[in-house]
Design a protein around this motif. Structure first.
Motif, PDB file in Angstrom:
ATOM      1  N   VAL A 249      12.727  21.061  24.996  1.00 39.75           N
ATOM      2  CA  VAL A 249      13.336  22.311  25.453  1.00 39.75           C
ATOM      3  C   VAL A 249      12.372  22.977  26.428  1.00 39.75           C
ATOM      4  CG1 VAL A 249      14.203  24.585  24.791  1.00 39.75           C
ATOM      5  CG2 VAL A 249      14.589  22.634  23.292  1.00 39.75           C
ATOM      6  N   ASN A 250      12.874  23.330  27.600  1.00 34.15           N
ATOM      7  CA  ASN A 250      12.064  24.048  28.577  1.00 34.15           C
ATOM      8  C   ASN A 250      11.721  25.428  28.015  1.00 34.15           C
ATOM      9  OD1 ASN A 250      11.446  25.841  30.867  1.00 34.15           O
ATOM     10  ND2 ASN A 250      11.964  24.066  32.129  1.00 34.15           N
ATOM     11  N   SER A 251      10.457  25.767  28.005  1.00 28.52           N
ATOM     12  CA  SER A 251      10.033  27.046  27.422  1.00 28.52           C
ATOM     13  C   SER A 251      10.683  28.239  28.123  1.00 28.52           C
ATOM     14  CB  SER A 251       8.512  27.178  27.466  1.00 28.52           C
ATOM     15  OG  SER A 251       8.042  27.094  28.809  1.00 28.52           O
ATOM     16  N   GLY A 252      11.024  28.069  29.409  1.00 27.52           N
ATOM     17  CA  GLY A 252      11.678  29.159  30.134  1.00 27.52           C
ATOM     18  C   GLY A 252      13.018  29.545  29.527  1.00 27.52           C
ATOM     19  N   ILE A 253      13.715  28.558  28.975  1.00 26.49           N
ATOM     20  CA  ILE A 253      15.008  28.846  28.334  1.00 26.49           C
ATOM     21  C   ILE A 253      14.809  29.743  27.129  1.00 26.49           C
ATOM     22  CG2 ILE A 253      16.889  27.768  27.005  1.00 26.49           C
ATOM     23  CD1 ILE A 253      16.762  25.416  28.909  1.00 26.49           C
ATOM     24  N   ILE A 254      13.756  29.467  26.357  1.00 28.32           N
ATOM     25  CA  ILE A 254      13.464  30.292  25.190  1.00 28.32           C
ATOM     26  C   ILE A 254      13.009  31.687  25.619  1.00 28.32           C
ATOM     27  CG2 ILE A 254      12.097  30.458  23.073  1.00 28.32           C
ATOM     28  CD1 ILE A 254      14.033  28.098  23.082  1.00 28.32           C
ATOM     29  N   LEU A 255      12.145  31.737  26.635  1.00 31.10           N
ATOM     30  CA  LEU A 255      11.570  33.006  27.067  1.00 31.10           C
ATOM     31  C   LEU A 255      12.580  33.924  27.741  1.00 31.10           C
ATOM     32  CD1 LEU A 255       8.189  31.729  28.557  1.00 31.10           C
ATOM     33  CD2 LEU A 255       8.448  33.219  26.578  1.00 31.10           C
ATOM     34  N   PHE A 256      13.315  33.385  28.703  1.00 31.46           N
ATOM     35  CA  PHE A 256      14.126  34.233  29.566  1.00 31.46           C
ATOM     36  C   PHE A 256      15.605  34.283  29.188  1.00 31.46           C
ATOM     37  CE2 PHE A 256      10.640  32.548  32.352  1.00 31.46           C
ATOM     38  CZ  PHE A 256       9.873  33.708  32.319  1.00 31.46           C
ATOM     39  N   GLN A 257      16.046  33.342  28.347  1.00 29.22           N
ATOM     40  CA  GLN A 257      17.447  33.381  27.912  1.00 29.22           C
ATOM     41  C   GLN A 257      17.582  33.754  26.434  1.00 29.22           C
ATOM     42  OE1 GLN A 257      19.918  30.086  29.145  1.00 29.22           O
ATOM     43  NE2 GLN A 257      18.703  29.727  30.979  1.00 29.22           N
ATOM     44  N   ASN A 258      16.445  34.116  25.824  1.00 27.64           N
ATOM     45  CA  ASN A 258      16.446  34.618  24.443  1.00 27.64           C
ATOM     46  C   ASN A 258      17.175  33.679  23.476  1.00 27.64           C
ATOM     47  OD1 ASN A 258      15.823  36.480  22.411  1.00 27.64           O
ATOM     48  ND2 ASN A 258      17.778  37.553  22.650  1.00 27.64           N
ATOM     49  N   LYS A 259      16.937  32.382  23.622  1.00 30.97           N
ATOM     50  CA  LYS A 259      17.595  31.405  22.746  1.00 30.97           C
ATOM     51  C   LYS A 259      16.668  31.020  21.599  1.00 30.97           C
ATOM     52  CE  LYS A 259      20.652  29.624  26.331  1.00 30.97           C
ATOM     53  NZ  LYS A 259      21.087  28.464  27.143  1.00 30.97           N
ATOM     54  N   LYS A 260      17.287  30.656  20.475  1.00 35.12           N
ATOM     55  CA  LYS A 260      16.531  30.372  19.267  1.00 35.12           C
ATOM     56  C   LYS A 260      16.938  29.023  18.681  1.00 35.12           C
ATOM     57  CE  LYS A 260      16.074  35.263  18.069  1.00 35.12           C
ATOM     58  NZ  LYS A 260      16.724  35.757  19.293  1.00 35.12           N
ATOM     59  N   ILE A 261      15.990  28.361  18.059  1.00 31.94           N
ATOM     60  CA  ILE A 261      16.242  27.102  17.359  1.00 31.94           C
ATOM     61  C   ILE A 261      15.696  27.249  15.945  1.00 31.94           C
ATOM     62  CG2 ILE A 261      15.790  24.624  17.288  1.00 31.94           C
ATOM     63  CD1 ILE A 261      15.246  24.792  20.332  1.00 31.94           C
TER      64      ILE A 261
END
Length: 326
Positions: A249-261
């Motif tokens: 998972v690209n860290s940018g997706i977690i950081l800027f799209q507020n997604k959680k796993i």
């Protein structure tokens, strides 16, 4: 008694054999179940290969869940009596692929009069996992959800449960015949991961339905696609890894799209909500065993033919359960 026993864990060739063992005697806090039937689940296949979340010390009989008759109880047991019909799960010792099993009071659910022992044998793992994850979607306020491995026994339960709770559901499968099977039970939104337009279609439909909650049993590329394609603020709940592959998972997706796993394990969920609350929810879920949580038993296999049963299940996993019987 006879028991399907793990002699050695191995990723490719686990060593199992049918052993004769003494019928166990319950301690004060234990109950003994005379097993009626015990299914093979994907988690069992992972366990016997040593790939599950924990290992029991071998040699140990396998099998996570089953049903049967309470045969004997320890002095500290309060609610269970000999002769009661129960759905049960194995504690941290010998499992349910045996003619008798010791377990604890909290690991048994008395069956309603209208529920058969066959139905009760497949009650704990799949129905309660589906119940917990869909309930979580509802209580967290997600507008719609996505699931992978949708043609599995658990996946079909999720289809029916979401319909009951009026939650729009996107189903991901990988074969044409799986699409047809889901349509037969009323699934509305179905995507085939083998389609060349899969990721584009997934992005469009998750945005259209605002599907911000996904449950995944596959991992690998499919899980990666879900995280990337779902809307801002989405959550991916991992409850299996059928592909046995990791995903990046690209860290940018977690950081800027507020997604959680996050992960889901039924044992942890039961611990989190407490035994009393679990038993209340399980009693409610049990009322739907003939409808929402109906489980097709594809084949009954005696313990003496356990190797044939394991092979058959691996080759026909989406066609119904294979259960071991004495």
């Amino acid at each position: 008694m006879k028991a399907v026993t793990i002699l050695k864990y191995d990723e490719t060739e686990p060593n199992l054999e049918l052993r004769e063992k003494e019928i166990p005697v319950p301690k004060d806090s234990e109950v003994r179940i005379k097993i009626h039937a015990s299914p093979i689940n994907p988690s069992d296949l992972m366990f016997i290969r040593g790939l599950y979340g924990f290992k029991k010390k071998a040699p140990v009989s396998a099998g996570f869940e089953g049903s049967g008759i309470v045969d004997a109880v320890g002095s500290e047991i309060k609610t269970l009596k000999p002769g009661m019909r129960v759905s049960c799960v194995a504690p941290h010792n010998d499992g349910a692929w045996a003619e008798y099993m010791l377990t604890t009071e909290e690991n048994c659910l008395p069956l309603l009069d209208e529920v058969t022992l066959d139905e009760g044998s497949c009650f704990f793992v799949n129905p309660m996992t589906a119940w917990a994850m869909v309930t979580k979607c509802k209580t967290e306020g997600h507008a719609a959800m996505v699931q992978t491995a949708s043609a599995s026994a658990l996946g079909k339960m999720v289809v029916r449960l979401c319909k009951e709770k009026e939650i729009p559901l996107i189903n991901v499968v990988r074969k044409k015949e799986q699409e047809d099977a889901l349509r037969e039970i009323g699934a509305e939104h179905i995507l085939n991961s083998e389609s060349p337009n899969f990721t584009k279609d997934l992005f469009k439909i998750t945005k259209k339905l605002n599907a911000t909650y996904a449950i995944d049993a596959v991992a690998g590329e499919i899980a990666k696609n879900l995280v990337e394609c779902m809307p801002y603020g989405s959550k991916l709940v991992c409850y299996g890894a059928l592909s046995e592959k990791p995903f990046e998972v690209n860290s940018g997706i977690i950081l800027f799209q507020n997604k959680k796993i996050e992960g889901f394990w039924l044992s942890s969920w039961i611990y989190d909500i407490g035994i009393s609350e679990f038993q209340l929810q399980a009693k409610e879920a049990q009322k739907h065993l003939k409808t929402i949580f109906q489980t097709k038993i594809n084949k009954k296999v005696p313990f003496t033919e356990f190797q044939e049963g394991l092979t058959f299940y691996k080759e026909h996993m989406t066609e119904g359960k294979v259960v071991f019987v004495p």
